[in-house]
Design an enzyme around this catalytic site. Structure first.
Site, PDB file in Angstrom:
ATOM      1  CG  ASP A 233      -2.208   0.733   1.012  1.00  0.00           C
ATOM      2  OD1 ASP A 233      -2.146   1.866   0.508  1.00  0.00           O
ATOM      3  OD2 ASP A 233      -3.280   0.203   1.367  1.00  0.00           O
TER       4      ASP A 233
ATOM      5  CB  THR B  15      -6.621   2.267  -0.631  1.00  0.00           C
ATOM      6  OG1 THR B  15      -5.559   3.066  -0.122  1.00  0.00           O
ATOM      7  CG2 THR B  15      -6.449   0.840  -0.172  1.00  0.00           C
TER       8      THR B  15
ATOM      9  CE  LYS C 289      -5.091   1.191   4.179  1.00  0.00           C
ATOM     10  NZ  LYS C 289      -4.769   2.065   3.041  1.00  0.00           N
TER      11      LYS C 289
ATOM     12  NE  ARG D 189      -9.427   1.730   1.286  1.00  0.00           N
ATOM     13  CZ  ARG D 189      -9.211   2.214   2.506  1.00  0.00           C
ATOM     14  NH1 ARG D 189      -9.902   1.736   3.534  1.00  0.00           N
ATOM     15  NH2 ARG D 189      -8.306   3.147   2.726  1.00  0.00           N
TER      16      ARG D 189
ATOM     17  CG  ASP E  89      -1.930   4.193   2.664  1.00  0.00           C
ATOM     18  OD1 ASP E  89      -1.546   4.926   1.743  1.00  0.00           O
ATOM     19  OD2 ASP E  89      -3.024   4.358   3.247  1.00  0.00           O
TER      20      ASP E  89
ATOM     21  CG  HIS F 167      -1.799   8.615   4.385  1.00  0.00           C
ATOM     22  ND1 HIS F 167      -2.200   9.568   3.491  1.00  0.00           N
ATOM     23  CD2 HIS F 167      -2.275   7.441   3.916  1.00  0.00           C
ATOM     24  CE1 HIS F 167      -2.907   9.000   2.519  1.00  0.00           C
ATOM     25  NE2 HIS F 167      -2.957   7.703   2.752  1.00  0.00           N
TER      26      HIS F 167
ATOM     27  CG  ASP G 252      -2.820   0.810  -2.751  1.00  0.00           C
ATOM     28  OD1 ASP G 252      -1.593   1.046  -2.641  1.00  0.00           O
ATOM     29  OD2 ASP G 252      -3.609   0.968  -1.806  1.00  0.00           O
ATOM     30  CG  HIS G 253      -2.226   4.729  -3.666  1.00  0.00           C
ATOM     31  ND1 HIS G 253      -1.342   5.194  -2.715  1.00  0.00           N
ATOM     32  CD2 HIS G 253      -3.202   4.092  -2.982  1.00  0.00           C
ATOM     33  CE1 HIS G 253      -1.810   4.871  -1.514  1.00  0.00           C
ATOM     34  NE2 HIS G 253      -2.923   4.184  -1.639  1.00  0.00           N
TER      35      HIS G 253
ATOM     36  CG  HIS H 166      -2.521   8.195  -2.046  1.00  0.00           C
ATOM     37  ND1 HIS H 166      -3.723   7.612  -2.348  1.00  0.00           N
ATOM     38  CD2 HIS H 166      -2.267   7.886  -0.739  1.00  0.00           C
ATOM     39  CE1 HIS H 166      -4.170   6.955  -1.279  1.00  0.00           C
ATOM     40  NE2 HIS H 166      -3.316   7.110  -0.294  1.00  0.00           N
TER      41      HIS H 166
END
Ligand SMILES: [Zn+2]
Length: 552
Positions: free
Chosen positions: A40, A81, A163, A165, A308, A312, A355-356, A489
């Site tokens: 992530d 995400t 997560k 998702r 991730d 952040h 994912d990014h 992002h």
């Protein structure tokens, strides 16, 4: 013909037959297990930037022995995400897989909804709302769904991530299970009634083994001596968000103390130990489900989320971020060794992507004169409302602004007998005139036109008429809506869209590829290797150089 010659001919034809059997690609045995890894928020440049800190058995083993695409990009926006995980495994974009954001506005109910929220299911292994999750919003099939079609349902497909998702979307709608981590007071791996009635015994055992508690009682310090972290800025700086209730973002972090102020076990998502726990659980899943031991190909979709949260909170320049990758590299080494032990060296297929990416922290890079800054969507929405009022008369014209989408009040448009298309185009034109907005698109044009520009295509491929707004706008590069500490992002620009793609396994050539590829090329590449059907709405193409049989 002598008896000797005819015997020779028979032998030759037998050996030729045998040779044909072993060299035909369709006779290569399929791997017992496929592991699809999503890291992530992993920018492609993290491979190079932290290369000297990696061990030989993690990222380096994958890059040196596998096929590596260095210029693979997301071909749509927003780069979030949920959409990212869906795109990797469906081989298509939000326009077809339906995951247009993490949270989006539902016109019908005038409220936001979440990409894996499902009020019709119940949590399994948790009583909290965190269990009410499923892939019901996912509109297209995944690699795992296709694997199941190919093997008449015999393949097991499981998704795992801190997560929900990150576990649910990669595995797909027909998966056997998805498991995600529930923080708060629980600190357990849970699932939902979409997949099962109760947790398998191995999950219950894992939840009772005290590992989450042990990680949540540990201390996060730099793994390597501090002088190794030359790729990052000084530890104490104003551009990172300290953990509550700390005043400074500096090592060491006593996780046990932080737990009380940061959502109990939720804290594990924000530290690298969350990735360690994810790996422990993944190995328990391989053993508990006997993955790869069922005379067919099984699949594990494994997403590492802690990177991730760390990105952040601390930004891409931080020692915290660098340490999270150095530690993830050791986890990858551990995973590969565990797979070697169970299935034989390299007798499995791994693919890794993200994912990014993530943007440089604007408040930091502004100091070096970079073009970057902050955006307030609330302010923008207010301005848009004022404009619509001046243009079309008093009314509550803007229903919602989210994910750089403006939603016009269509009920009011109908009541006043106005023309929606004209209003969309007028609002888009106004949006484009605002400072730091690069371009804006009217929904009617995205439905009717076929955009060929890079940016127009990215907007169009992330757009669904039923779920998207009336106007979609794009900010200038370097601009974001976020606090001045840490980063985010979501943009169409390369800092968010460029991610690594590595394929690693038997007969995958050792190669590095600099050509342009799209995120939607991952699924067809993996499916071609496995010789299974592509996901049903796949829009990408296999990367041919990844698939050439290795020369012996
Ligand atoms: Zn994120």
């Amino acid at each position: 013909m002598s008896r000797f010659t005819s015997l020779l001919l028979v032998l030759i034809s037998f050996s030729a037959f045998g040779q044909k059997k072993t060299t035909s690609p369709s006779d290569q045995p399929l791997p017992p297990i496929v592991i699809g890894i999503t890291v992530d928020q992993m920018r492609n440049d993290y491979i190079d930037r932290f290369w000297n800190d990696y061990c030989d058995g993690g990222f380096k083993r994958l890059v040196r022995n596998g096929s590596y695409a260095r210029n693979l990009q997301y071909n749509y926006m927003p780069t979030y995400t949920g959409p990212g995980h869906a795109a990797i495994f469906t081989g298509t974009t939000p326009a077809h897989n339906g995951i247009v954001a993490n949270d989006w506005f539902e016109r019908k109910y005038n409220r936001m909804t979440y990409c894996s929220a499902d009020s019709l299911v119940n949590g399994v292994g948790t009583s909290s709302a965190a269990g009410k999750m499923s892939p019901h919003y996912l509109k297209s099939s995944t690699i795992g769904d296709e694997l199941k079609i190919f093997t008449a349902g015999k393949s097991k497909v499981i998704g795992i991530s801190l997560k929900d998702r990150g576990a649910i979307l990669p595995a797909g709608r027909t998966a056997n299970a998805a498991y995600w981590f529930v923080g708060g007071e629980e600190g357990v791996w849970a699932s939902s009634s979409w997949y099962m009635r109760e947790l398998p015994k191995w999950v219950q055992d894992f939840n009772g083994n005290g590992k989450a508690k042990a990680y949540a009682s540990s201390t996060w310090n730099l793994l390597l001596p501090e002088e190794n972290y030359t790729e990052s800025i000084e530890d104490n700086n104003a551009y990172e968000m300290p953990f509550k209730p700390l005043l400074r973002p500096v090592f060491p972090y006593n996780i046990d103390t932080l737990k009380k102020h940061n959502g109990g076990y939720e804290i594990l998502k924000g530290v690298p130990m969350g990735n360690s726990l994810t790996l422990d659980f993944a190995i328990a899943a391989i053993d508990g489900e006997q993955l790869g031991k069922n005379n067919t190909t099984d699949m594990l979709c494994l997403s590492f989320s802690s990177t991730d949260y760390v990105g952040h909170q601390f930004g891409i320049h931080s020692k915290e971020l660098q340490d999270a990758y150095i530690r993830l590299d050791r986890e990858l080494e551990k995973l590969l060794l565990e797979l070697d032990k169970r299935f034989g060296k390299d007798n499995y297929l791994i693919f890794l992507s993200s994912d990014h990416g993530g943007a440089p922290t604007p408040s930091l890079v502004q100091k070096s004169n970079a073009a970057a800054g902050y955006w307030s969507s609330d302010n923008f929405e207010d301005q848009a409302e004022l404009f619509m009022n001046s243009k079309y008369g008093q009314g509550n014209w803007i229903l919602n602004e989210s994910n750089l989408n403006l939603f016009i009040n269509r009920t009011l448009v109908r009541e006043k007998n106005m023309k929606l298309e004209d209003m969309q185009r007028t609002l888009a034109k106004w949006a484009e005139e605002q400072e730091h907005v690069t371009k804006a698109y009217a929904s009617c044009d995205l439905t009717q036109e076929n955009y060929t520009s890079e940016l127009g295509q990215k907007v169009q491929l992330g757009f669904l008429p039923a779920l998207s707004g009336d106007v979609i706008y794009v900010l200038e590069p370097g601009f974001m809506e976020y606090s001045r500490q840490g980063t985010t992002h979501g943009s169409p620009y390369t800092y968010d869209s460029q991610v690594p793609f590595i394929l690693y396994g038997k007969n995958v050539p050792a190669s590095t590829n600099y050509a342009a590829h799209s995120i939607t090329d991952i699924a067809p590449t993996v499916c071609s290797y496995l010789r299974i059907g592509f996901p049903n709405a796949c829009t990408g193409n296999p990367i041919i150089s990844f698939l050439r049989p290795a020369k012996k």
